[in-house]
Design a protein around this motif. Structure first.
Motif, PDB file in Angstrom:
ATOM      1  N   VAL A  67      92.495  -6.048  35.561  1.00 34.14           N
ATOM      2  CA  VAL A  67      92.501  -4.905  36.471  1.00 34.14           C
ATOM      3  C   VAL A  67      91.123  -4.721  37.112  1.00 34.14           C
ATOM      4  O   VAL A  67      91.015  -4.544  38.337  1.00 34.14           O
ATOM      5  CB  VAL A  67      92.927  -3.622  35.728  1.00 34.14           C
ATOM      6  N   ILE A  68      90.076  -4.791  36.319  1.00 33.64           N
ATOM      7  CA  ILE A  68      88.723  -4.630  36.859  1.00 33.64           C
ATOM      8  C   ILE A  68      88.413  -5.735  37.867  1.00 33.64           C
ATOM      9  O   ILE A  68      87.763  -5.499  38.890  1.00 33.64           O
ATOM     10  CB  ILE A  68      87.687  -4.613  35.719  1.00 33.64           C
ATOM     11  N   GLY A  69      88.888  -6.943  37.601  1.00 33.90           N
ATOM     12  CA  GLY A  69      88.645  -8.057  38.515  1.00 33.90           C
ATOM     13  C   GLY A  69      89.331  -7.907  39.857  1.00 33.90           C
ATOM     14  O   GLY A  69      88.862  -8.449  40.865  1.00 33.90           O
ATOM     15  N   LYS A  70      90.439  -7.172  39.894  1.00 30.71           N
ATOM     16  CA  LYS A  70      91.206  -7.044  41.135  1.00 30.71           C
ATOM     17  C   LYS A  70      91.019  -5.698  41.836  1.00 30.71           C
ATOM     18  O   LYS A  70      91.370  -5.542  42.996  1.00 30.71           O
ATOM     19  CB  LYS A  70      92.698  -7.249  40.838  1.00 30.71           C
ATOM     20  N   GLU A  75      81.242  -6.743  26.989  1.00 32.88           N
ATOM     21  CA  GLU A  75      80.603  -8.036  26.717  1.00 32.88           C
ATOM     22  C   GLU A  75      81.176  -9.130  27.602  1.00 32.88           C
ATOM     23  O   GLU A  75      80.433  -9.963  28.140  1.00 32.88           O
ATOM     24  CB  GLU A  75      80.764  -8.405  25.245  1.00 32.88           C
ATOM     25  N   ALA A  76      82.487  -9.145  27.768  1.00 34.63           N
ATOM     26  CA  ALA A  76      83.114 -10.169  28.619  1.00 34.63           C
ATOM     27  C   ALA A  76      82.697 -10.017  30.073  1.00 34.63           C
ATOM     28  O   ALA A  76      82.461 -11.008  30.775  1.00 34.63           O
ATOM     29  CB  ALA A  76      84.636 -10.087  28.479  1.00 34.63           C
ATOM     30  N   LEU A  77      82.574  -8.781  30.552  1.00 35.75           N
ATOM     31  CA  LEU A  77      82.194  -8.539  31.947  1.00 35.75           C
ATOM     32  C   LEU A  77      80.765  -8.984  32.241  1.00 35.75           C
ATOM     33  O   LEU A  77      80.437  -9.287  33.391  1.00 35.75           O
ATOM     34  CB  LEU A  77      82.346  -7.061  32.284  1.00 35.75           C
ATOM     35  N   SER A  78      79.932  -9.019  31.225  1.00 39.24           N
ATOM     36  CA  SER A  78      78.547  -9.438  31.438  1.00 39.24           C
ATOM     37  C   SER A  78      78.462 -10.900  31.858  1.00 39.24           C
ATOM     38  O   SER A  78      77.437 -11.348  32.376  1.00 39.24           O
ATOM     39  CB  SER A  78      77.720  -9.214  30.176  1.00 39.24           C
ATOM     40  N   GLU A  79      79.557 -11.629  31.677  1.00 36.42           N
ATOM     41  CA  GLU A  79      79.591 -13.054  32.037  1.00 36.42           C
ATOM     42  C   GLU A  79      80.571 -13.344  33.164  1.00 36.42           C
ATOM     43  O   GLU A  79      80.868 -14.497  33.452  1.00 36.42           O
ATOM     44  CB  GLU A  79      79.959 -13.885  30.807  1.00 36.42           C
ATOM     45  N   LYS A  80      81.116 -12.282  33.804  1.00 33.77           N
ATOM     46  CA  LYS A  80      82.114 -12.461  34.862  1.00 33.77           C
ATOM     47  C   LYS A  80      81.674 -11.788  36.153  1.00 33.77           C
ATOM     48  O   LYS A  80      80.927 -10.813  36.134  1.00 33.77           O
ATOM     49  CB  LYS A  80      83.461 -11.853  34.435  1.00 33.77           C
ATOM     50  N   GLU A  81      82.180 -12.298  37.251  1.00 35.55           N
ATOM     51  CA  GLU A  81      81.982 -11.650  38.538  1.00 35.55           C
ATOM     52  C   GLU A  81      83.074 -10.599  38.737  1.00 35.55           C
ATOM     53  O   GLU A  81      84.247 -10.856  38.468  1.00 35.55           O
ATOM     54  CB  GLU A  81      82.055 -12.679  39.673  1.00 35.55           C
ATOM     55  N   HIS A  82      82.689  -9.423  39.197  1.00 28.57           N
ATOM     56  CA  HIS A  82      83.662  -8.390  39.538  1.00 28.57           C
ATOM     57  C   HIS A  82      83.002  -7.449  40.537  1.00 28.57           C
ATOM     58  O   HIS A  82      81.763  -7.384  40.626  1.00 28.57           O
ATOM     59  CB  HIS A  82      84.134  -7.637  38.292  1.00 28.57           C
ATOM     60  N   PRO A  83      83.781  -6.701  41.304  1.00 30.25           N
ATOM     61  CA  PRO A  83      83.198  -5.933  42.419  1.00 30.25           C
ATOM     62  C   PRO A  83      82.804  -4.501  42.095  1.00 30.25           C
ATOM     63  O   PRO A  83      82.682  -3.686  43.013  1.00 30.25           O
ATOM     64  CB  PRO A  83      84.344  -5.951  43.435  1.00 30.25           C
ATOM     65  N   ASN A  84      82.598  -4.169  40.824  1.00 28.38           N
ATOM     66  CA  ASN A  84      82.474  -2.757  40.475  1.00 28.38           C
ATOM     67  C   ASN A  84      81.286  -2.466  39.563  1.00 28.38           C
ATOM     68  O   ASN A  84      80.695  -3.370  38.981  1.00 28.38           O
ATOM     69  CB  ASN A  84      83.755  -2.296  39.774  1.00 28.38           C
ATOM     70  N   THR A  85      80.987  -1.178  39.431  1.00 29.59           N
ATOM     71  CA  THR A  85      80.053  -0.706  38.422  1.00 29.59           C
ATOM     72  C   THR A  85      80.869  -0.063  37.307  1.00 29.59           C
ATOM     73  O   THR A  85      81.702   0.809  37.566  1.00 29.59           O
ATOM     74  CB  THR A  85      79.060   0.307  38.999  1.00 29.59           C
ATOM     75  N   LEU A  97      76.956  16.758  25.012  1.00 31.42           N
ATOM     76  CA  LEU A  97      77.733  16.919  23.782  1.00 31.42           C
ATOM     77  C   LEU A  97      77.551  15.745  22.832  1.00 31.42           C
ATOM     78  O   LEU A  97      77.904  15.829  21.666  1.00 31.42           O
ATOM     79  CB  LEU A  97      79.225  17.082  24.093  1.00 31.42           C
ATOM     80  N   GLY A  98      77.027  14.623  23.363  1.00 32.35           N
ATOM     81  CA  GLY A  98      76.789  13.472  22.509  1.00 32.35           C
ATOM     82  C   GLY A  98      77.548  12.223  22.877  1.00 32.35           C
ATOM     83  O   GLY A  98      77.384  11.185  22.235  1.00 32.35           O
ATOM     84  N   SER A  99      78.402  12.280  23.900  1.00 29.01           N
ATOM     85  CA  SER A  99      79.058  11.065  24.365  1.00 29.01           C
ATOM     86  C   SER A  99      78.003  10.094  24.884  1.00 29.01           C
ATOM     87  O   SER A  99      76.980  10.511  25.443  1.00 29.01           O
ATOM     88  CB  SER A  99      80.049  11.381  25.491  1.00 29.01           C
ATOM     89  N   VAL A 100      78.250   8.799  24.697  1.00 30.87           N
ATOM     90  CA  VAL A 100      77.297   7.785  25.133  1.00 30.87           C
ATOM     91  C   VAL A 100      77.948   6.932  26.221  1.00 30.87           C
ATOM     92  O   VAL A 100      79.131   6.585  26.133  1.00 30.87           O
ATOM     93  CB  VAL A 100      76.813   6.915  23.950  1.00 30.87           C
ATOM     94  N   ILE A 101      77.178   6.621  27.263  1.00 26.58           N
ATOM     95  CA  ILE A 101      77.694   5.913  28.440  1.00 26.58           C
ATOM     96  C   ILE A 101      76.856   4.663  28.663  1.00 26.58           C
ATOM     97  O   ILE A 101      75.629   4.739  28.804  1.00 26.58           O
ATOM     98  CB  ILE A 101      77.639   6.813  29.685  1.00 26.58           C
ATOM     99  N   PHE A 102      77.531   3.502  28.687  1.00 25.51           N
ATOM    100  CA  PHE A 102      76.872   2.225  28.932  1.00 25.51           C
ATOM    101  C   PHE A 102      77.220   1.767  30.348  1.00 25.51           C
ATOM    102  O   PHE A 102      78.376   1.507  30.659  1.00 25.51           O
ATOM    103  CB  PHE A 102      77.336   1.175  27.916  1.00 25.51           C
ATOM    104  N   LYS A 103      76.198   1.674  31.193  1.00 25.53           N
ATOM    105  CA  LYS A 103      76.420   1.291  32.594  1.00 25.53           C
ATOM    106  C   LYS A 103      76.160  -0.199  32.753  1.00 25.53           C
ATOM    107  O   LYS A 103      75.123  -0.710  32.324  1.00 25.53           O
ATOM    108  CB  LYS A 103      75.481   2.075  33.509  1.00 25.53           C
ATOM    109  N   SER A 104      77.104  -0.884  33.374  1.00 23.98           N
ATOM    110  CA  SER A 104      76.890  -2.297  33.703  1.00 23.98           C
ATOM    111  C   SER A 104      77.359  -2.556  35.125  1.00 23.98           C
ATOM    112  O   SER A 104      78.437  -2.127  35.524  1.00 23.98           O
ATOM    113  CB  SER A 104      77.644  -3.216  32.724  1.00 23.98           C
ATOM    114  N   LYS A 105      76.505  -3.217  35.875  1.00 28.16           N
ATOM    115  CA  LYS A 105      76.741  -3.430  37.299  1.00 28.16           C
ATOM    116  C   LYS A 105      76.840  -4.922  37.566  1.00 28.16           C
ATOM    117  O   LYS A 105      76.152  -5.721  36.941  1.00 28.16           O
ATOM    118  CB  LYS A 105      75.583  -2.821  38.093  1.00 28.16           C
ATOM    119  N   ASN A 106      77.737  -5.290  38.493  1.00 26.12           N
ATOM    120  CA  ASN A 106      77.820  -6.703  38.843  1.00 26.12           C
ATOM    121  C   ASN A 106      77.261  -6.918  40.231  1.00 26.12           C
ATOM    122  O   ASN A 106      76.141  -6.507  40.511  1.00 26.12           O
ATOM    123  CB  ASN A 106      79.258  -7.214  38.694  1.00 26.12           C
ATOM    124  N   ASN A 107      78.045  -7.503  41.099  1.00 28.07           N
ATOM    125  CA  ASN A 107      77.481  -7.939  42.376  1.00 28.07           C
ATOM    126  C   ASN A 107      77.605  -6.924  43.506  1.00 28.07           C
ATOM    127  O   ASN A 107      77.259  -7.214  44.633  1.00 28.07           O
ATOM    128  CB  ASN A 107      78.139  -9.261  42.813  1.00 28.07           C
TER     129      ASN A 107
END
Length: 358
Positions: free
Chosen positions: A343-346, A192-202, A44-54
């Motif tokens: 929330v994402i960090g915990k 953008e902030a998550l790109s510089e932080k450690e977190h346990p999720n995708t 339908l045109g929604s855009v999804i940006f995937k970012s993965k950490n550790n």
């Protein structure tokens, strides 16, 4: 104007009614491609940006809709006036005399929503609200042929025309389409902030289409992702104005991000709701409670994807939603970013297993 305000101005002013969201999509792509591992779309045109950490522990979907309420041309009169249909919920009383942008094939054209002048109405007619069907858009041409020569036809999209402004108190921001461009701004800041932080999720940061006409992109994008948890970022009706009671709208602008306890489309996962509230309190993040008996968000579709997705809605209280002008407060925007990051960090597998156990 600092970078934060410049970005908010761009997102507020850019045109993008339901079904015509490509300009917002391009703004978000320019900003988030450098910090995303992958980008993909639903059909339908929604855009999804995937970012993965550790790790791959959880798939967390962040969702904010790109579309704003607006209009579409239905027919053109012989005299060149545009009859239109509404895209999303509009109240007639906020429409008349407002400027719009008609997205013709040749260029964007300014128009104004008009109707019969009050001077020629009967006393009985003056007592009634002018109905949408009796309104038209005047683009300053003399005939249907002239309008068509500009590339205007049934199906042409029409967007409210409003300039972003910083108000008397610089924390108050006036603009169009805060529902839900402020959600898009928050989501982009979080990514953008998550790109510089450690977190346990995708993280799957999802800018959805066609929310205002039935939460459509929410369903198709959730089907694409199959998330474990969803955090939906949207707006809510702001109380604290004349004539509005706490029972009608409990959240006020300037008092922090609003955590939704229910709306017409979803009751949030109770354990996830309580976790978010506990994190807000522990981190001393200003927050408040919101509810809506007459509206819903993308969460209404996302939380029912497959066998169910624990979901929570975080809202920015907004004055004058679904009109040309809206007012928000920077503090609510900033606390929303803080809370989502916390929330994402915990939120890890241990928390998730607690949330989904019944």
């Amino acid at each position: 104007m600092n970078l934060q305000l410049k970005r908010l101005k761009e997102l507020s002013e850019v045109a993008g009614v339901s079904g015509n969201e490509h300009r917002i999509k391009n703004l978000l792509k320019d900003r988030l491609l450098p910090v995303s591992e992958e980008i993909f779309y639903d059909k339908l045109g929604s855009v999804i940006f995937k970012s993965k950490n550790n790790s791959d522990e959880l798939k967390i979907m962040l969702a904010a809709h790109m579309d704003e309420v607006g209009f579409m041309v239905k027919t053109i009169t012989a005299e060149g006036f545009l009859r239109f249909t509404c895209l999303g919920g509009w109240w007639e009383q906020v429409m008349l005399g407002q400027r719009v942008i008609v997205h013709a094939k040749t260029k964007d054209i300014t128009g104004v929503i008009g109707c019969k002048a009050p001077h020629i109405l009967t006393p009985e007619e003056r007592k009634k609200i002018v109905e949408k069907k009796d309104m038209y858009i005047d683009i300053g041409v003399e005939s249907q042929k002239e309008a068509e020569a500009l590339g205007i036809y049934p199906g042409t999209f029409i967007t409210p025309s409003v300039q972003f402004e910083v108000m008397a108190d610089e924390n108050y921001l006036l603009g169009k389409a805060w529902d839900d461009r402020i959600g898009c701004a928050i989501m982009a800041d979080v990514v953008e902030a998550l790109s510089e932080k450690e977190h346990p999720n995708t993280i799957y940061a999802t800018a959805t289409v066609q929310e205002e006409v039935g939460l459509r992109g929410a369903l198709t994008s959730a089907n694409k992702i199959s998330p474990d948890v969803a955090i939906i970022i949207d707006t809510c009706v702001a109380g604290g104005v004349p004539g509005v009671t706490k029972e009608q709208a409990s959240a006020e602008i300037g008092k922090g991000v609003a955590i939704t306890i229910y709306d017409a489309s979803m009751i949030p996962n109770t354990k996830l709701r309580d976790l978010v509230l506990d994190i807000a309190k522990a981190e001393k993040i200003d927050h408040q409670i919101s509810f809506s008996e007459g509206g819903g968000t993308d969460a209404g579709r996302i939380h029912m994807q497959d066998i169910g997705v624990p979901s929570i809605v975080l809202s920015i209280p907004t004055r004058y939603i679904h009109s040309h002008q809206g007012v928000i407060h920077k503090h609510d925007y900033e606390t929303a970013i803080q809370l989502i990051l916390a929330v994402i960090g915990k939120l890890d597998n241990i928390c998730y297993n607690t949330i989904v156990q019944y």
